[in-house]
Write an enzyme that holds these catalytic residues in place. Structure first.
Site, mmCIF file in Angstrom:
data_model
loop_
_atom_site.group_PDB
_atom_site.id
_atom_site.type_symbol
_atom_site.label_atom_id
_atom_site.label_comp_id
_atom_site.label_asym_id
_atom_site.label_seq_id
_atom_site.Cartn_x
_atom_site.Cartn_y
_atom_site.Cartn_z
ATOM 1 N N GLU A 277 43.248 3.617 66.603
ATOM 2 C CA GLU A 277 43.990 3.309 65.389
ATOM 3 C C GLU A 277 44.567 4.631 64.879
ATOM 4 O O GLU A 277 43.824 5.608 64.724
ATOM 5 C CB GLU A 277 43.052 2.706 64.331
ATOM 6 C CG GLU A 277 43.845 2.326 63.106
ATOM 7 C CD GLU A 277 43.030 1.714 61.987
ATOM 8 O OE1 GLU A 277 41.839 1.418 62.172
ATOM 9 O OE2 GLU A 277 43.617 1.539 60.900
ATOM 10 N N LYS B 203 36.064 9.215 61.589
ATOM 11 C CA LYS B 203 37.366 9.702 61.131
ATOM 12 C C LYS B 203 37.411 9.798 59.610
ATOM 13 O O LYS B 203 38.031 10.699 59.063
ATOM 14 C CB LYS B 203 38.475 8.775 61.632
ATOM 15 C CG LYS B 203 38.925 9.128 63.035
ATOM 16 C CD LYS B 203 40.130 8.321 63.444
ATOM 17 C CE LYS B 203 39.714 6.984 63.998
ATOM 18 N NZ LYS B 203 40.824 6.198 64.554
ATOM 19 N N ARG C 139 28.465 4.484 72.138
ATOM 20 C CA ARG C 139 29.351 5.549 71.681
ATOM 21 C C ARG C 139 28.649 6.890 71.804
ATOM 22 O O ARG C 139 27.424 6.961 71.900
ATOM 23 C CB ARG C 139 29.827 5.300 70.259
ATOM 24 C CG ARG C 139 28.717 5.222 69.213
ATOM 25 C CD ARG C 139 29.232 4.679 67.893
ATOM 26 N NE ARG C 139 30.176 5.564 67.257
ATOM 27 C CZ ARG C 139 31.421 5.213 66.915
ATOM 28 N NH1 ARG C 139 31.867 4.001 67.151
ATOM 29 N NH2 ARG C 139 32.217 6.065 66.312
HETATM 30 P P1 ATP Z 1 35.908 6.248 63.835
HETATM 31 O O1 ATP Z 1 34.546 5.642 63.693
HETATM 32 O O2 ATP Z 1 35.899 7.716 64.060
HETATM 33 O O3 ATP Z 1 36.873 5.827 62.789
HETATM 34 P P2 ATP Z 1 37.013 4.252 65.508
HETATM 35 O O4 ATP Z 1 36.180 3.584 66.526
HETATM 36 O O5 ATP Z 1 37.309 3.470 64.297
HETATM 37 O O6 ATP Z 1 36.398 5.684 65.219
HETATM 38 P P3 ATP Z 1 39.445 3.997 66.938
HETATM 39 O O7 ATP Z 1 40.715 4.728 66.757
HETATM 40 O O8 ATP Z 1 39.414 2.550 66.660
HETATM 41 O O9 ATP Z 1 38.371 4.767 66.082
HETATM 42 O O10 ATP Z 1 38.861 4.281 68.386
HETATM 43 C C1 ATP Z 1 39.595 4.182 69.567
HETATM 44 C C2 ATP Z 1 38.649 3.970 70.705
HETATM 45 O O11 ATP Z 1 37.721 5.050 70.782
HETATM 46 C C3 ATP Z 1 37.838 2.712 70.515
HETATM 47 O O12 ATP Z 1 37.831 2.020 71.739
HETATM 48 C C4 ATP Z 1 36.481 3.193 70.135
HETATM 49 O O13 ATP Z 1 35.503 2.313 70.562
HETATM 50 C C5 ATP Z 1 36.417 4.542 70.852
HETATM 51 N N1 ATP Z 1 35.491 5.458 70.159
HETATM 52 C C6 ATP Z 1 35.509 5.820 68.867
HETATM 53 N N2 ATP Z 1 34.475 6.620 68.564
HETATM 54 C C7 ATP Z 1 33.775 6.778 69.721
HETATM 55 C C8 ATP Z 1 32.586 7.484 70.083
HETATM 56 N N3 ATP Z 1 31.907 8.207 69.190
HETATM 57 N N4 ATP Z 1 32.161 7.410 71.365
HETATM 58 C C9 ATP Z 1 32.852 6.694 72.274
HETATM 59 N N5 ATP Z 1 33.967 6.008 72.001
HETATM 60 C C10 ATP Z 1 34.431 6.037 70.748
HETATM 61 MG MG MG Z 2 38.038 1.318 65.366
#
Ligand code: ATP
Ligand code: MG
Length: 556
Positions: free
Chosen positions: A35, A270, A260
């Site tokens: 995102e 984020k 994760r």
């Molecule tokens: P945040 O919790 O930092 O906001 P998010 O999962 O909301 O992260 P996205 O932009 O939706 O952020 O993530 C893009 C991809 O990265 C998704 O498939 C998510 O599952 C993966 N991702 C995010 N954080 C991690 C992590 N700590 N380890 C592995 N994959 C991750």
């Molecule tokens: Mg997400």
């Protein structure tokens, strides 16, 4: 094949089996779906290495898809940073970057299809009522009073929603599944909501936006993704993923969840990283202390070191916390093997060689890498006045001292052996200059019976390049800054020593040509690179030579 695709894991086992049975005709198409509401961090690097690595392993492809259904929080700046970071990590997405918003027309049509099939309805409960009707983990929810509207009525209302007849939050479109489901995600989840906001890709075309769960599975289906890899928190959403695609009869990618990445001494949310930037605790998203990919790049991490790290931590189905030392180990290992050596004096004191001719200059050819002759040599000038590091001199040598002290000798790296004969202090008692003599028979050799105890680094004063060197350390001093601590937040654990600056560093002249971002080992000091952003001679410490944190913990 990149490191990221070498070893198998439970996901490659699933794919191997699919390939055996011909489930997707042997095709592998994954996607990385960020995102665009912030910069990517080390956790995303794991997901990138996994998704793109799997595509490489099977000669398949990986899409980059922006999951852009929350326009208020998103921006083009974030989109650009994400593209830059994925490319920098060394991966190529298939075709053009894709956007969930590319599919808004199709998603709207899919929603209409659900309505016509009696599988979605327009609901007018407000947020509070919605919560009340939803029930809890222990108790089933209740049907909304709007649940039995006819498809015709729902369709007309949904069109009015799209046409801007209603205010934000006044109505939503919900999937009609099961208010008694033990899985709360299936209790008539919202699939469309009204938001009168501008979108960075679609402008003002829409005032209704699809929800993540509805958008994500259908975007996967529209792109013919074969394996939709996501993190564990989406496990409970999988039944909704499957329901939507089954109900609409589209292509059906398989959602697979993995654990994760959690790193100690770090936050990888984020929202929290944004808070660090917005509140000025760090300079920007790419502050070299940030666990963002752009921050690590400025810090001097290499793409290979991050890929190796992601490969080593592996892919599993259970959550764990990885030690920050592993990430640092990966970069040390890469730079130890590949970074040229150079000399830099961070905290200089002057040395005058009283027996060295006034105008004489010599050039020493010094090897760039002790274990790699192919790295060649560089010219290091030598003259009567030098700088050495203040930390390398003690008037009275402590026990086991291997540096310079009064009346004792030390070797200058790549140069002569010198002996200190006199210490000059200012009125406050600070050492300002050392008067030394050099032994002209010691260039590259130790004469018979003569062995200085140590070797120190130095630079010729008149040839030195002035620089500012930022010494970075971990951003948080607590192992779990994110965890619950009585009356404290993660901000209370910011390491006050996460950055110090050597303002008057003196570098050997070859470093004037250092390319920004390219790593060097400053002999005996650590690994450094010239800053990518700031003009002039500004260097960042990437990592120390050894893991000082492990020592502290072992001592404690
Ligand atoms: P945040 O919790 O930092 O906001 P998010 O999962 O909301 O992260 P996205 O932009 O939706 O952020 O993530 C893009 C991809 O990265 C998704 O498939 C998510 O599952 C993966 N991702 C995010 N954080 C991690 C992590 N700590 N380890 C592995 N994959 C991750
Ligand atoms: Mg997400």
């Amino acid at each position: 094949m990149s490191e990221a695709s070498k070893t198998g894991n439970f996901i490659t086992q699933i794919i191997d089996k699919d390939n055996e049975t011909g489930k997707h005709g042997g095709k592998v198409l994954t996607r990385f779906p960020p995102e665009p509401n912030g910069y990517l961090h080390i956790g995303h690097a794991k997901s990138i290495c996994l998704n793109f690595g799997i595509a490489q392993r099977y000669q398949g492809q990986c899409n980059l898809r922006f999951d852009d259904t929350n326009p208020e929080k998103e921006s083009v700046e974030y989109i650009e940073s994400i593209k830059r970071d994925v490319e920098w990590l060394g991966f190529d997405w298939a075709g053009e970057p894709k956007y969930a918003s590319d599919y808004f027309d199709q998603l709207f049509d899919f929603a209409c299809e659900l309505i016509k099939a009696g599988k979605a309805y327009v609901c007018e409960l407000n947020a509070e009522q919605m919560r009340e009707y939803r029930g809890t983990l222990k108790e089933p929810g209740k049907n909304s009073p709007y649940r039995d509207r006819t498809p015709e009525e729902n369709l007309a209302l949904f069109m009015e929603m799209r046409d801007g007849k209603y205010a934000d939050g006044e109505k939503v479109l919900r999937a009609k599944i099961d208010m008694a489901s033990p899985n709360i995600n299936l209790r008539d989840p919202i699939i469309y909501r009204i938001r009168h906001v501008h979108h960075h890709q679609t402008g003002d075309k829409w005032c209704v936006y699809p929800m993540y769960d509805f958008t994500h599975c259908l975007s996967d289906a529209l792109e013919n993704i074969t394996h939709s890899i996501c993190t564990l928190e989406f496990q409970d959403h999988r039944p909704l993923y499957d329901w939507t695609l089954d109900t609409l009869g589209t292509a059906h990618p398989q959602q697979i969840e993995f654990a994760r990445l959690n790193l100690n001494y770090t936050v990888t949310s984020k929202r929290k990283l944004k808070q660090l930037v917005d509140e000025g605790h760090v300079e920007a998203w790419d502050d070299p202390r940030m666990p963002t990919i752009s921050g690590m790049r400025r810090r001097g991490f290499t793409p290979a070191s991050i890929r190796n790290f992601c490969e080593r931590i592996g892919v599993t189905k259970s959550d764990s916390i990885v030690d920050f030392g592993m990430l640092e180990h990966a970069i040390r290992e890469d730079l130890d093997a590949n970074a040229n050596r150079a000399m830099a004096v961070l905290n200089p004191i002057k040395v005058t060689l009283t027996n060295y001719p006034e105008d004489k200059e010599e050039i020493f050819n010094v090897g760039n890498h002790p274990k790699n002759e192919e790295a060649g040599t560089r010219e290091v000038p030598f003259s009567k006045e030098l700088f050495i590091d203040a930390a390398d001199f003690e008037e009275v040598a402590p026990r086991k001292w291997k540096r310079l002290s009064l009346d004792s000798a030390v070797r200058l790296r790549g140069g002569y052996v010198i002996t200190c004969n006199e210490v000059i202090r200012d009125e406050a008692g600070n050492v300002v200059e050392l008067l030394c003599t050099y032994d002209e028979n010691t260039l590259g050799v130790n004469p018979e019976g003569y062995k200085p105890k140590g070797v120190i680094h130095w630079v010729s004063a008149k040839h030195a390049v002035d620089a500012k060197v930022r010494l970075y350390d971990r951003l948080f001093s607590d192992e779990a800054p994110d965890a619950k601590h009585e009356g404290k937040t993660f901000l209370d654990f910011i390491n006050p020593e996460s950055m110090s600056v050597a303002e008057n560093a003196k570098l050997e002249p070859s470093l004037a040509q250092a390319e920004p971002g390219v790593g060097f080992q400053f002999e005996r000091e650590g690994y450094f690179c010239r800053d990518l952003k700031e003009e002039g001679m500004v260097f960042n410490r990437t990592v120390t030579l050894r893991d000082s944190w492990a020592k502290i913990e072992a001592k404690g």
